[in-house]
Write a protein that holds these residues in place. Structure first.
Motif, mmCIF file in Angstrom:
data_model
loop_
_atom_site.group_PDB
_atom_site.id
_atom_site.type_symbol
_atom_site.label_atom_id
_atom_site.label_comp_id
_atom_site.label_asym_id
_atom_site.label_seq_id
_atom_site.Cartn_x
_atom_site.Cartn_y
_atom_site.Cartn_z
ATOM 1 N N UNK A 1 34.038 40.942 33.419
ATOM 2 C CA UNK A 1 34.323 42.411 32.925
ATOM 3 C C UNK A 1 35.595 42.381 32.136
ATOM 4 N N UNK A 2 35.666 43.483 31.213
ATOM 5 C CA UNK A 2 36.917 43.741 30.213
ATOM 6 C C UNK A 2 38.025 44.603 31.258
ATOM 7 N N UNK A 3 39.187 44.101 31.091
ATOM 8 C CA UNK A 3 40.335 44.914 31.878
ATOM 9 C C UNK A 3 41.311 45.089 30.797
ATOM 10 N N UNK A 4 41.317 46.658 30.326
ATOM 11 C CA UNK A 4 42.343 47.240 29.350
ATOM 12 C C UNK A 4 43.599 47.643 30.231
ATOM 13 N N UNK A 5 43.672 47.519 31.440
ATOM 14 C CA UNK A 5 44.924 48.006 32.110
ATOM 15 C C UNK A 5 45.384 49.152 31.615
ATOM 16 N N UNK A 6 44.432 50.084 31.585
ATOM 17 C CA UNK A 6 44.904 51.426 31.049
ATOM 18 C C UNK A 6 45.698 52.411 32.208
ATOM 19 N N UNK A 7 46.466 53.221 31.750
ATOM 20 C CA UNK A 7 47.168 53.916 32.787
ATOM 21 C C UNK A 7 48.280 53.093 33.562
ATOM 22 N N UNK A 8 48.697 51.781 32.989
ATOM 23 C CA UNK A 8 49.432 50.881 33.661
ATOM 24 C C UNK A 8 50.890 51.583 33.938
ATOM 25 N N UNK A 9 51.338 51.522 35.163
ATOM 26 C CA UNK A 9 52.521 52.200 35.832
ATOM 27 C C UNK A 9 52.345 53.580 35.443
ATOM 28 N N UNK A 10 51.475 54.204 35.715
ATOM 29 C CA UNK A 10 50.998 55.608 35.387
ATOM 30 C C UNK A 10 51.475 56.019 34.107
ATOM 31 N N UNK A 11 51.076 55.208 33.217
ATOM 32 C CA UNK A 11 51.287 55.493 31.797
ATOM 33 C C UNK A 11 52.977 55.710 31.539
ATOM 34 N N UNK A 12 53.899 55.138 32.075
ATOM 35 C CA UNK A 12 55.233 55.417 32.060
ATOM 36 C C UNK A 12 55.744 54.247 31.094
ATOM 37 N N UNK A 13 55.307 53.088 30.902
ATOM 38 C CA UNK A 13 55.376 52.136 30.019
ATOM 39 C C UNK A 13 54.125 51.562 29.173
ATOM 40 N N UNK A 14 54.448 51.060 28.070
ATOM 41 C CA UNK A 14 53.186 50.544 27.314
ATOM 42 C C UNK A 14 52.448 49.561 28.071
ATOM 43 N N UNK A 15 51.037 49.595 28.070
ATOM 44 C CA UNK A 15 49.974 48.458 28.626
ATOM 45 C C UNK A 15 50.442 47.310 27.908
ATOM 46 N N UNK A 16 50.579 46.181 29.025
ATOM 47 C CA UNK A 16 51.274 45.047 28.862
ATOM 48 C C UNK A 16 49.990 44.448 27.836
ATOM 49 N N UNK A 17 48.729 44.072 28.159
ATOM 50 C CA UNK A 17 47.719 43.588 27.398
ATOM 51 C C UNK A 17 46.495 43.732 28.144
ATOM 52 N N UNK A 18 45.391 42.911 27.397
ATOM 53 C CA UNK A 18 44.166 43.127 27.968
ATOM 54 C C UNK A 18 43.740 42.026 28.326
ATOM 55 N N UNK A 19 42.349 41.923 28.803
ATOM 56 C CA UNK A 19 41.946 40.399 29.314
ATOM 57 C C UNK A 19 40.356 40.701 29.920
ATOM 58 N N UNK A 20 39.656 39.506 29.699
ATOM 59 C CA UNK A 20 38.366 39.448 30.232
ATOM 60 C C UNK A 20 38.480 38.589 31.540
ATOM 61 N N UNK A 21 38.042 39.168 32.728
ATOM 62 C CA UNK A 21 37.931 38.761 34.116
ATOM 63 C C UNK A 21 36.713 38.484 34.834
ATOM 64 N N UNK A 22 36.745 37.675 35.571
ATOM 65 C CA UNK A 22 35.572 37.604 36.285
ATOM 66 C C UNK A 22 35.227 38.908 37.052
ATOM 67 N N UNK A 23 34.049 39.250 37.312
ATOM 68 C CA UNK A 23 33.656 40.523 37.607
ATOM 69 C C UNK A 23 33.768 40.752 39.146
ATOM 70 N N UNK A 24 33.914 42.032 39.598
ATOM 71 C CA UNK A 24 33.628 42.183 41.129
ATOM 72 C C UNK A 24 32.347 41.846 41.567
#
Length: 326
Positions: free
Chosen positions: A284-307
């Motif tokens: 699954x693709x994880x964009x880390x959207x709304x990271x730290x409730x949007x108070x800082x820029x998103x760190x990065x993205x990644x493809x992870x093993x799925x749930x």
């Protein structure tokens, strides 16, 4: 570096990562008390029962450099022909802790799913006897038992160039960080969108762990009081006894780590198997959207093993089993 003189002692990060944790928990509790007193007020019986249980589940996506072998980057050239930048620290606190700079990393990604079951049962009974104003006797008996078990499953991916039979070529990546102040930030410095394609990822490793623990305790407390009248040196005599029997059994497996395909840290482990070579539901693709409730820029993205891949703990169950026609 960071304004420190040569030979100064500084403390640098051992690892650096970011994660998303989704947690849910259902907790139930039942509490009851029964009390009876004799008509002549000499006997008092109190019974108490308390039961509680909860079943937490948590799903965690972690990306970054976990351990010194990943922080500082690969010693060899990466996908784009360069090794990650060596450490460059731009800010160091007064007590010698690095708070900002740039460090090379070799990204590692994992998904961990854990499911727990906890329960506690407590039963107490108290019987008090007061035949007169001078004498009282009570007995308090309790029994408590607890149970806790968990299953944990973690699967890992690596990113870079999988077209290498000896384990893949790591992605040459740098990370800028600033941990000072109230808004810490971490940002990957790399070729745009290089971590957005599942074809650049392969299956790295998996690790499972289980626990199954039980404990119980019996406890008994007896207290008595005898009061004396018309006695100048002894007003009351108190006596009692205590008894406890406690047993606990801990059962747990090792943290069973094993390779799934190739790894650039384990040369010769085998050719990498990319995410695109396996069913789409497994990653699954994880964009880390709304990271730290949007108070800082998103760190990065990644493809992870799925749930769906890790949710069954140590037992794999296909989320879409093939149909059979009779």
């Amino acid at each position: 570096e960071g304004g420190q003189p040569a030979g100064a002692t500084v403390y640098v990060p051992n690892d650096m990562a970011w994660r998303r944790l989704d947690w849910k928990q259902n907790r139930q509790a039942l509490d009851g008390v029964f009390q009876w007193e004799s008509p002549n007020n000499q006997w008092l019986l109190t019974a108490h029962a308390f039961q509680t249980k909860d079943n937490p589940q948590n799903l965690e996506n972690t990306e970054g450099a976990l351990g010194s072998e990943y922080l500082g980057g690969s010693p060899a050239a990466g996908v784009f022909g360069t090794a990650p930048t060596s450490e460059s620290y731009t800010a160091i606190s007064s007590n010698g802790v690095v708070t900002a700079g740039t460090v090379g990393i070799t990204p590692a990604l994992d998904t961990r799913f854990e499911q727990d079951h906890h329960s506690t049962d407590l039963f107490t009974t108290t019987l008090a006897w007061t035949p007169n104003d001078r004498f009282s006797l009570s007995d308090d008996v309790s029994f408590e038992k607890s149970h806790a078990d968990l299953t944990s499953m973690t699967a890992f991916t690596e990113v870079g160039n999988p077209d290498n039979g000896s384990g893949g070529i790591p992605l040459d990546t740098n990370r800028n960080f600033n941990l000072a102040g109230n808004s810490p930030s971490i940002l990957l410095d790399q070729t745009p969108n290089v971590m957005s394609s599942a074809a650049n990822y392969w299956w790295y490793a998996a690790m499972d762990h289980i626990e199954d623990n039980d404990a119980h305790q019996w406890a008994d407390r007896i207290d008595g009081t005898l009061k004396f009248e018309d006695n100048d040196w002894l007003r009351a005599f108190r006596f009692g006894g205590r008894f406890t029997d406690r047993r606990a059994t801990t059962r747990e497996s090792n943290w069973n780590w094993a390779l799934l395909s190739g790894s650039y840290w384990w040369g010769g482990a085998g050719p990498p198997v990319t995410l695109t070579q396996t069913p789409a539901w497994a990653s699954t693709y994880q964009p880390f959207s709304d990271f730290m409730r949007g108070s800082i820029p998103a760190v990065g993205v990644g493809w992870f093993p799925s749930y769906q891949l890790v949710r069954n703990g140590t037992a794999f169950v296909h989320p879409h089993p093939p149909q059979r026609t009779l």
